[in-house]
Design a protein around this motif. Sequence first.
Motif, PDB file in Angstrom:
ATOM      1  N   THR A  42     -44.584  14.232  -0.554  1.00 43.21           N
ATOM      2  CA  THR A  42     -43.502  13.001  -0.382  1.00 43.21           C
ATOM      3  C   THR A  42     -44.669  11.571  -0.865  1.00 43.21           C
ATOM      4  OG1 THR A  42     -43.504  12.501   1.450  1.00 43.21           O
ATOM      5  CG2 THR A  42     -41.437  14.358   0.719  1.00 43.21           C
ATOM      6  N   GLU A  43     -43.695  10.960  -2.022  1.00 42.50           N
ATOM      7  CA  GLU A  43     -44.535   9.655  -1.963  1.00 42.50           C
ATOM      8  C   GLU A  43     -43.858   8.546  -0.977  1.00 42.50           C
ATOM      9  OE1 GLU A  43     -46.737   9.287  -3.990  1.00 42.50           O
ATOM     10  OE2 GLU A  43     -46.602  11.528  -4.418  1.00 42.50           O
ATOM     11  N   GLY A  44     -44.080   8.943   0.582  1.00 43.74           N
ATOM     12  CA  GLY A  44     -43.114   7.553   1.144  1.00 43.74           C
ATOM     13  C   GLY A  44     -41.982   8.143   1.802  1.00 43.74           C
ATOM     14  N   PHE A  45     -41.397   7.387   3.024  1.00 45.15           N
ATOM     15  CA  PHE A  45     -40.525   7.633   3.414  1.00 45.15           C
ATOM     16  C   PHE A  45     -39.319   6.455   3.216  1.00 45.15           C
ATOM     17  CE2 PHE A  45     -43.425   9.523   5.923  1.00 45.15           C
ATOM     18  CZ  PHE A  45     -43.363  11.003   5.979  1.00 45.15           C
ATOM     19  N   VAL A  46     -37.708   7.396   3.173  1.00 46.99           N
ATOM     20  CA  VAL A  46     -36.507   5.882   2.701  1.00 46.99           C
ATOM     21  C   VAL A  46     -35.839   5.690   3.756  1.00 46.99           C
ATOM     22  CG1 VAL A  46     -34.628   6.359   1.090  1.00 46.99           C
ATOM     23  CG2 VAL A  46     -36.683   7.384  -0.057  1.00 46.99           C
ATOM     24  N   ALA A  94     -38.478  16.530   4.365  1.00 45.56           N
ATOM     25  CA  ALA A  94     -39.351  17.596   3.873  1.00 45.56           C
ATOM     26  C   ALA A  94     -40.091  17.860   5.120  1.00 45.56           C
ATOM     27  CB  ALA A  94     -40.217  17.416   2.805  1.00 45.56           C
ATOM     28  N   ASN A  95     -40.553  17.234   6.177  1.00 46.77           N
ATOM     29  CA  ASN A  95     -41.223  17.796   6.729  1.00 46.77           C
ATOM     30  C   ASN A  95     -40.799  18.378   7.743  1.00 46.77           C
ATOM     31  OD1 ASN A  95     -43.503  16.389   6.265  1.00 46.77           O
ATOM     32  ND2 ASN A  95     -43.770  14.194   7.507  1.00 46.77           N
ATOM     33  N   VAL A  96     -39.243  18.156   8.730  1.00 44.92           N
ATOM     34  CA  VAL A  96     -38.555  18.729   9.971  1.00 44.92           C
ATOM     35  C   VAL A  96     -38.554  20.391   8.734  1.00 44.92           C
ATOM     36  CG1 VAL A  96     -36.113  18.591  11.168  1.00 44.92           C
ATOM     37  CG2 VAL A  96     -37.375  16.731  11.023  1.00 44.92           C
ATOM     38  N   ILE A 126     -45.172  13.521  12.165  1.00 46.09           N
ATOM     39  CA  ILE A 126     -44.202  13.626  11.061  1.00 46.09           C
ATOM     40  C   ILE A 126     -44.139  12.599   9.915  1.00 46.09           C
ATOM     41  CG2 ILE A 126     -42.405  12.496  12.555  1.00 46.09           C
ATOM     42  CD1 ILE A 126     -41.584  15.640  11.829  1.00 46.09           C
ATOM     43  N   LYS A 127     -44.844  11.715  10.607  1.00 45.06           N
ATOM     44  CA  LYS A 127     -44.997  10.813   9.514  1.00 45.06           C
ATOM     45  C   LYS A 127     -46.310  11.394   8.098  1.00 45.06           C
ATOM     46  CE  LYS A 127     -41.849   7.785  10.548  1.00 45.06           C
ATOM     47  NZ  LYS A 127     -42.157   6.680  11.157  1.00 45.06           N
ATOM     48  N   GLN A 128     -46.729  12.012   8.603  1.00 45.57           N
ATOM     49  CA  GLN A 128     -47.215  12.601   7.688  1.00 45.57           C
ATOM     50  C   GLN A 128     -46.277  12.715   6.029  1.00 45.57           C
ATOM     51  OE1 GLN A 128     -50.910  13.499   7.089  1.00 45.57           O
ATOM     52  NE2 GLN A 128     -50.902  12.678   8.947  1.00 45.57           N
ATOM     53  N   LEU A 129     -47.461  12.122   4.870  1.00 44.37           N
ATOM     54  CA  LEU A 129     -47.010  12.715   3.693  1.00 44.37           C
ATOM     55  C   LEU A 129     -47.357  13.698   2.276  1.00 44.37           C
ATOM     56  CD1 LEU A 129     -47.909   8.986   2.128  1.00 44.37           C
ATOM     57  CD2 LEU A 129     -46.126   9.780   2.655  1.00 44.37           C
ATOM     58  N   ASP A 130     -47.811  14.599   3.617  1.00 43.93           N
ATOM     59  CA  ASP A 130     -48.094  15.969   3.310  1.00 43.93           C
ATOM     60  C   ASP A 130     -47.679  17.124   4.004  1.00 43.93           C
ATOM     61  OD1 ASP A 130     -48.716  18.480   2.279  1.00 43.93           O
ATOM     62  OD2 ASP A 130     -50.598  18.277   1.801  1.00 43.93           O
ATOM     63  N   PRO A 131     -46.214  17.820   3.739  1.00 43.86           N
ATOM     64  CA  PRO A 131     -46.166  18.363   4.650  1.00 43.86           C
ATOM     65  C   PRO A 131     -46.597  19.539   5.016  1.00 43.86           C
ATOM     66  CG  PRO A 131     -44.185  17.681   3.082  1.00 43.86           C
ATOM     67  CD  PRO A 131     -45.523  17.184   2.458  1.00 43.86           C
TER      68      PRO A 131
END
Length: 269
Positions: A70-74, A149-151, A209-214
């Motif tokens: 993902t390219e960041g979090f919304v 995506a991470n969860v 949980i804040k990693q950009l790569d799941p």
Amino acid sequence: MEKIVSPALQIEELRRTLREHEYRYYVLSSPTIGDLEYDALMKRLEELELQYPEWDSPDSPTHRVGSDKTEGFVSVQHERPMLSLGNTYNYDEVGDFYRRVADGLGGHPFEIVAELKFDGLSISLIYEDGALVRAVTRGDGITGDDVTANVRTIRSIPLRLRGENYPRLLEVRGEILLPFKEFERINSEREAAGEPPFANPRNAASGTIKQLDPRIVASRNLDAYFYYIYSDELLPTTHYDRLNTAREWGFKISDAVTLCSTREEVYAF
């Protein structure tokens, strides 16, 4: 003559079987098949979904591996504020709380649900028609980050609810944790790689949980416990019954939950 089963039915049956085994392994800690058999089922499902992409689904067990970046979090606004919990450290303040509740209820009998407070990362899950559609961190209590995506990589979190009698729209809140065993393993790997270790499991869970790569999230084996469900539709009237209902739907609920009828029972807990 051998009955021919359509690819769609094969896919759905494999998903149902894998969900059941995930639930038994990650929630009940009572697996009924070995890793080899589980991996073979997952591989067969991956092959079928690749061959028939029209039958792919975001709640498939194959999506737990986290293959996309993902390219960041919304930022997402919570429908209801996620407030922090108040605390106390002595029996006198617990007693004062108990008296205020008793006075407010005019002397009517009442029960208190005593639970452990987990020190992890607060999370809000939204389910529509039984499927997980969004996961949002607490943030500032009003808005949080969409980390769906991470969860999805956390295997103790159901991508689809068990049973049938759940609301069409359901919010479930809980805590994402990093078990001590995984915390120690990750820190050993970080130290071996010349990286600084995490200070504690809570910080490690939050950072994960804040990693950009799941895929990194999937590799760290996070866990989660839940303690709150909400819906505009009909739910059991008491918190204790709601916890038991959430357990039936496939959520991991702590066994350290006690229904207390007196102040002394609260103290004993």
